[in-house]
Design a protein around this motif. Structure first.
Motif, PDB file in Angstrom:
ATOM      1  N   GLN A  25       0.875  -1.168   0.000  1.00  0.00           N
ATOM      2  CA  GLN A  25       0.000   0.000   0.000  1.00  0.00           C
ATOM      3  C   GLN A  25       0.914   1.220   0.000  1.00  0.00           C
ATOM      4  OE1 GLN A  25      -2.748  -0.389   3.174  1.00  0.00           O
ATOM      5  NE2 GLN A  25      -3.790   1.518   2.740  1.00  0.00           N
ATOM      6  N   PHE A  26       0.685   2.141  -0.920  1.00  0.00           N
ATOM      7  CA  PHE A  26       1.583   3.297  -0.992  1.00  0.00           C
ATOM      8  C   PHE A  26       0.825   4.556  -1.372  1.00  0.00           C
ATOM      9  CE2 PHE A  26       1.704   1.090  -5.047  1.00  0.00           C
ATOM     10  CZ  PHE A  26       1.566   2.097  -5.976  1.00  0.00           C
ATOM     11  N   ALA A  78      -1.257  12.623  -5.584  1.00  0.00           N
ATOM     12  CA  ALA A  78      -1.493  12.380  -7.005  1.00  0.00           C
ATOM     13  C   ALA A  78      -2.802  11.638  -7.211  1.00  0.00           C
ATOM     14  CB  ALA A  78      -0.344  11.570  -7.575  1.00  0.00           C
ATOM     15  N   ASP A  79      -3.393  11.874  -8.364  1.00  0.00           N
ATOM     16  CA  ASP A  79      -4.616  11.176  -8.735  1.00  0.00           C
ATOM     17  C   ASP A  79      -4.493  10.751 -10.194  1.00  0.00           C
ATOM     18  OD1 ASP A  79      -7.107  10.054  -8.634  1.00  0.00           O
ATOM     19  OD2 ASP A  79      -8.187  11.946  -8.890  1.00  0.00           O
ATOM     20  N   ILE A  80      -3.550   9.832 -10.455  1.00  0.00           N
ATOM     21  CA  ILE A  80      -3.325   9.349 -11.807  1.00  0.00           C
ATOM     22  C   ILE A  80      -3.408   7.821 -11.810  1.00  0.00           C
ATOM     23  CG2 ILE A  80      -1.889  11.307 -12.492  1.00  0.00           C
ATOM     24  CD1 ILE A  80       0.573   9.572 -12.005  1.00  0.00           C
ATOM     25  N   PRO A  81      -3.785   7.238 -12.948  1.00  0.00           N
ATOM     26  CA  PRO A  81      -3.807   5.774 -13.019  1.00  0.00           C
ATOM     27  C   PRO A  81      -2.380   5.217 -13.029  1.00  0.00           C
ATOM     28  CG  PRO A  81      -4.449   6.741 -15.126  1.00  0.00           C
ATOM     29  CD  PRO A  81      -4.287   7.868 -14.153  1.00  0.00           C
ATOM     30  N   LEU A  82      -2.175   4.157 -12.274  1.00  0.00           N
ATOM     31  CA  LEU A  82      -0.848   3.551 -12.180  1.00  0.00           C
ATOM     32  C   LEU A  82      -0.909   2.075 -12.536  1.00  0.00           C
ATOM     33  CD1 LEU A  82       0.490   5.105  -8.854  1.00  0.00           C
ATOM     34  CD2 LEU A  82       1.012   5.805 -11.191  1.00  0.00           C
ATOM     35  N   TYR A  83       0.240   1.550 -12.917  1.00  0.00           N
ATOM     36  CA  TYR A  83       0.405   0.136 -13.240  1.00  0.00           C
ATOM     37  C   TYR A  83       1.668  -0.335 -12.551  1.00  0.00           C
ATOM     38  CZ  TYR A  83      -2.794   1.722 -16.824  1.00  0.00           C
ATOM     39  OH  TYR A  83      -3.856   2.283 -17.456  1.00  0.00           O
ATOM     40  N   SER A  85      -7.630   3.715  -3.577  1.00  0.00           N
ATOM     41  CA  SER A  85      -8.709   3.881  -2.618  1.00  0.00           C
ATOM     42  C   SER A  85      -9.141   5.340  -2.606  1.00  0.00           C
ATOM     43  CB  SER A  85      -8.242   3.456  -1.225  1.00  0.00           C
ATOM     44  OG  SER A  85      -9.171   3.827  -0.253  1.00  0.00           O
ATOM     45  N   LYS A  86     -10.428   5.566  -2.745  1.00  0.00           N
ATOM     46  CA  LYS A  86     -10.923   6.945  -2.729  1.00  0.00           C
ATOM     47  C   LYS A  86     -10.949   7.526  -1.325  1.00  0.00           C
ATOM     48  CE  LYS A  86     -13.558   6.452  -6.874  1.00  0.00           C
ATOM     49  NZ  LYS A  86     -14.032   7.393  -7.805  1.00  0.00           N
ATOM     50  N   GLU A  87     -11.126   6.659  -0.304  1.00  0.00           N
ATOM     51  CA  GLU A  87     -11.204   7.142   1.077  1.00  0.00           C
ATOM     52  C   GLU A  87      -9.847   7.588   1.611  1.00  0.00           C
ATOM     53  OE1 GLU A  87     -12.385   3.794   0.519  1.00  0.00           O
ATOM     54  OE2 GLU A  87     -14.369   4.547   0.028  1.00  0.00           O
ATOM     55  N   THR A  88      -8.810   6.791   1.341  1.00  0.00           N
ATOM     56  CA  THR A  88      -7.495   7.081   1.932  1.00  0.00           C
ATOM     57  C   THR A  88      -6.519   7.708   0.954  1.00  0.00           C
ATOM     58  OG1 THR A  88      -6.678   4.871   1.403  1.00  0.00           O
ATOM     59  CG2 THR A  88      -7.733   5.194   3.561  1.00  0.00           C
ATOM     60  N   ASN A  89      -6.889   7.797  -0.335  1.00  0.00           N
ATOM     61  CA  ASN A  89      -6.025   8.353  -1.363  1.00  0.00           C
ATOM     62  C   ASN A  89      -4.723   7.555  -1.482  1.00  0.00           C
ATOM     63  OD1 ASN A  89      -5.847  10.172  -3.462  1.00  0.00           O
ATOM     64  ND2 ASN A  89      -4.619  11.615  -2.282  1.00  0.00           N
ATOM     65  N   GLU A  90      -4.793   6.240  -1.238  1.00  0.00           N
ATOM     66  CA  GLU A  90      -3.630   5.357  -1.337  1.00  0.00           C
ATOM     67  C   GLU A  90      -3.840   4.352  -2.454  1.00  0.00           C
ATOM     68  OE1 GLU A  90      -3.313   3.672   2.572  1.00  0.00           O
ATOM     69  OE2 GLU A  90      -1.951   5.239   3.209  1.00  0.00           O
ATOM     70  N   TYR A  91      -2.727   3.937  -3.022  1.00  0.00           N
ATOM     71  CA  TYR A  91      -2.739   2.917  -4.054  1.00  0.00           C
ATOM     72  C   TYR A  91      -2.401   1.570  -3.409  1.00  0.00           C
ATOM     73  CZ  TYR A  91      -2.524   6.750  -7.418  1.00  0.00           C
ATOM     74  OH  TYR A  91      -2.789   7.870  -8.156  1.00  0.00           O
ATOM     75  N   VAL A  92      -2.967   0.491  -3.961  1.00  0.00           N
ATOM     76  CA  VAL A  92      -2.710  -0.853  -3.452  1.00  0.00           C
ATOM     77  C   VAL A  92      -2.396  -1.768  -4.625  1.00  0.00           C
ATOM     78  CG1 VAL A  92      -3.656  -2.834  -2.205  1.00  0.00           C
ATOM     79  CG2 VAL A  92      -4.265  -0.521  -1.502  1.00  0.00           C
ATOM     80  N   VAL A  93      -1.335  -2.554  -4.467  1.00  0.00           N
ATOM     81  CA  VAL A  93      -0.992  -3.586  -5.441  1.00  0.00           C
ATOM     82  C   VAL A  93      -0.822  -4.887  -4.665  1.00  0.00           C
ATOM     83  CG1 VAL A  93       1.477  -3.061  -5.385  1.00  0.00           C
ATOM     84  CG2 VAL A  93       0.527  -4.244  -7.345  1.00  0.00           C
ATOM     85  N   SER A  94      -1.358  -5.985  -5.217  1.00  0.00           N
ATOM     86  CA  SER A  94      -1.262  -7.258  -4.526  1.00  0.00           C
ATOM     87  C   SER A  94      -1.209  -8.403  -5.524  1.00  0.00           C
ATOM     88  CB  SER A  94      -2.444  -7.449  -3.576  1.00  0.00           C
ATOM     89  OG  SER A  94      -3.649  -7.494  -4.302  1.00  0.00           O
ATOM     90  N   TRP A  95      -0.646  -9.527  -5.068  1.00  0.00           N
ATOM     91  CA  TRP A  95      -0.606 -10.733  -5.875  1.00  0.00           C
ATOM     92  C   TRP A  95      -0.441 -11.939  -4.964  1.00  0.00           C
ATOM     93  CZ3 TRP A  95       3.551  -7.659  -5.091  1.00  0.00           C
ATOM     94  CH2 TRP A  95       4.761  -8.242  -4.766  1.00  0.00           C
ATOM     95  N   LEU A  96      -0.649 -13.125  -5.522  1.00  0.00           N
ATOM     96  CA  LEU A  96      -0.563 -14.375  -4.775  1.00  0.00           C
ATOM     97  C   LEU A  96       0.501 -15.278  -5.388  1.00  0.00           C
ATOM     98  CD1 LEU A  96      -4.357 -15.265  -4.468  1.00  0.00           C
ATOM     99  CD2 LEU A  96      -2.902 -14.340  -2.681  1.00  0.00           C
ATOM    100  N   GLU A  97       1.137 -16.072  -4.546  1.00  0.00           N
ATOM    101  CA  GLU A  97       2.063 -17.109  -4.986  1.00  0.00           C
ATOM    102  C   GLU A  97       1.729 -18.383  -4.226  1.00  0.00           C
ATOM    103  OE1 GLU A  97       4.612 -17.028  -7.199  1.00  0.00           O
ATOM    104  OE2 GLU A  97       4.601 -14.885  -7.625  1.00  0.00           O
TER     105      GLU A  97
END
Length: 163
Positions: free
Chosen positions: A42-43, A52-57, A70-82
C-alpha cells in the motif's frame, strides 16, 4: 481545436513531476493451512508535494499487476498471490508506472527489448521474510520415535535383567 486542447490537458494531468512514494507492505506469514501467500503493498504517491490522482500500473519480476486506488485514503494498493511451496522470501521490487511508462514497457516486451531502460514513477520494495509452514517433524512422527525409544529401552533392560 477543442479536442486537441482536451487531449493535451488529459496528458499533462496524468504526468507526475517530482514523484515521491511512501509505502507499507504486508505478507502472509503463516503458511501451515494456506495454499497461497499474499503479497500486499500500500503506498501513497505525491507529485510536487501534492497527492497524485493518476492511473498507475505495476510490474514485479516481469509480471504485470493491477494497481487500485482507494478513494477514502487516497492510497494505491498492489497485490498478488504465490503458491506457498513456490513463494520465495526476500525483497521484491515493485516497479510503478504511469500510462506512458506502462505503454513503453508493453511495447518493449512485444519487441523483445529490455524494459529496464523505461522510466518508472517509482519503485516500492516489499520484504517477505518467508512463511512458517509448520515444525520440521510432525507430532505424530515424534510420538512414534519416542514410542520406539521406550520400547527399545524396555526390551534391552529386560534382556539385561534376565541374563
Amino acid at each position: 481545436m477543442f479536442s486537441i486542447a482536451v487531449c493535451f490537458s488529459a496528458v499533462s494531468a496524468s504526468s507526475c513531476s517530482s514523484p515521491s512514494l511512501t509505502s507499507t507492505s504486508f505478507t502472509t506469514l503463516d503458511g501451515t493451512i494456506l495454499t497461497n501467500i499474499a503479497y500486499v503493498s500500500q503506498f501513497k504517491l505525491s507529485c510536487d508535494g501534492e497527492p497524485a490522482d493518476i492511473p498507475l500500473y505495476a510490474e514485479v519480476g516481469g509480471k504485470p499487476l493491477s494497481v487500485v486506488k482507494s478513494k477514502e485514503t487516497n492510497e494505491y494498493v498492489v497485490s498478488w498471490l504465490e503458491e506457498t511451496k513456490k513463494a520465495p522470501r526476500g525483497n521484491f521490487e515493485i516497479k510503478v508506472y504511469d500510462d506512458e511508462g506502462y505503454a513503453a514497457v508493453r511495447k518493449a516486451q512485444r519487441n523483445g527489448e529490455d524494459t529496464s531502460a523505461v522510466p518508472t514513477v517509482g519503485v516500492v520494495v516489499l520484504y517477505h521474510p518467508g512463511a512458517y509452514t509448520g515444525p520440521w517433524i510432525n507430532s505424530e512422527l515424534a510420538a512414534v520415535i519416542v514410542a520406539f525409544g521406550v520400547l527399545y529401552y524396555a526390551v534391552t533392560t529386560k534382556t539385561k535383567l534376565e541374563a
